[in-house]
Every structure is written in C-alpha cells, then in structure tokens.
Design a protein around this motif. Sequence first.
Motif, short mmCIF file in Angstrom:
data_model
loop_
_atom_site.label_atom_id
_atom_site.label_comp_id
_atom_site.label_asym_id
_atom_site.label_seq_id
_atom_site.Cartn_x
_atom_site.Cartn_y
_atom_site.Cartn_z
N ILE A 13 13.89 15.51 -30.60
CA ILE A 13 15.19 15.36 -29.93
C ILE A 13 15.07 15.81 -28.48
N ALA A 14 14.46 16.98 -28.27
CA ALA A 14 14.32 17.52 -26.92
C ALA A 14 13.47 16.61 -26.04
N VAL A 15 12.39 16.08 -26.58
CA VAL A 15 11.53 15.16 -25.81
C VAL A 15 12.33 13.93 -25.40
N LEU A 16 13.03 13.34 -26.35
CA LEU A 16 13.77 12.10 -26.03
C LEU A 16 14.84 12.35 -24.98
N ILE A 17 15.56 13.45 -25.09
CA ILE A 17 16.58 13.76 -24.09
C ILE A 17 15.92 14.04 -22.74
N THR A 18 14.81 14.75 -22.75
CA THR A 18 14.12 15.11 -21.51
C THR A 18 13.61 13.88 -20.77
N ILE A 47 6.63 7.02 -27.32
CA ILE A 47 6.84 8.27 -26.58
C ILE A 47 6.56 9.47 -27.47
N LEU A 48 7.09 9.45 -28.67
CA LEU A 48 6.87 10.57 -29.58
C LEU A 48 5.40 10.70 -29.98
N ASN A 49 4.73 9.58 -30.17
CA ASN A 49 3.30 9.63 -30.48
C ASN A 49 2.53 10.28 -29.33
N ARG A 50 2.89 9.94 -28.10
CA ARG A 50 2.25 10.55 -26.94
C ARG A 50 2.54 12.05 -26.89
N TYR A 51 3.77 12.43 -27.21
CA TYR A 51 4.13 13.85 -27.22
C TYR A 51 3.27 14.61 -28.24
N ASN A 57 3.68 14.25 -20.38
CA ASN A 57 4.05 15.34 -19.50
C ASN A 57 5.55 15.29 -19.23
N VAL A 58 6.21 16.42 -19.48
CA VAL A 58 7.63 16.56 -19.17
C VAL A 58 7.82 17.91 -18.50
N SER A 59 8.92 18.06 -17.80
CA SER A 59 9.24 19.33 -17.18
C SER A 59 9.48 20.39 -18.26
N ALA A 60 8.72 21.47 -18.19
CA ALA A 60 8.88 22.55 -19.18
C ALA A 60 10.28 23.13 -19.12
N ARG A 61 10.81 23.29 -17.92
CA ARG A 61 12.15 23.86 -17.79
C ARG A 61 13.21 22.93 -18.38
#
Length: 84
Positions: A13-18, A47-51, A57-61
């Motif tokens: 969920i967090a990845v998709l929103i980010t 995207i989720l497979n890459r995560y 790469n996404v912003s940690a913050r």
Amino acid sequence: MENVFNTSDMASIAVLITVGYKVISLKKTQPGKTVFSFADDGQIQKILNRYWAKDLNVSARDFFENIKMIKTRMSQTNLTNDHE
C-alpha cells in the motif's frame, strides 16, 4: 469495467501511494485487517515486483509518511463502512 487491485499488505500500500497511485476505497474486513483498493493500470504488479526485488527507488521520507497515514486510515475505518 475498471480493473482493481486489492491488498491489505502495508508495504505494498505504501509503495503504491508513494509512486502516485490513489486509494479508490478501503474496507475493514476483520479487526486488524483493512483492504485498500487501487485502480489497476496494468503496472501495479510490475511495480510491486520491483519493490520486492529491491529494484525500486522511492523517497524514504515519503514512504515512511505514507505508512503513518495508512495506519491512521486503518484505525479510522470501522467494520461496517467502506471509505472512498
């Protein structure tokens, strides 16, 4: 008909929103479990497979702030109501 991706996994969920997906609905299915729904453009699984492969790469913050927001939304959702 719109394709919908449903998940209760907080990291997903967090990845998709980010990365920019909008939650179209959420529903608490049992105490402690809330399912978030996203409009699926056919790219969500990639995207989720890459995560999960540690290749996204996404912003940690932003990711951390989205986890906090998700927890808040989960605590505000009750068993009998859907939220959009």
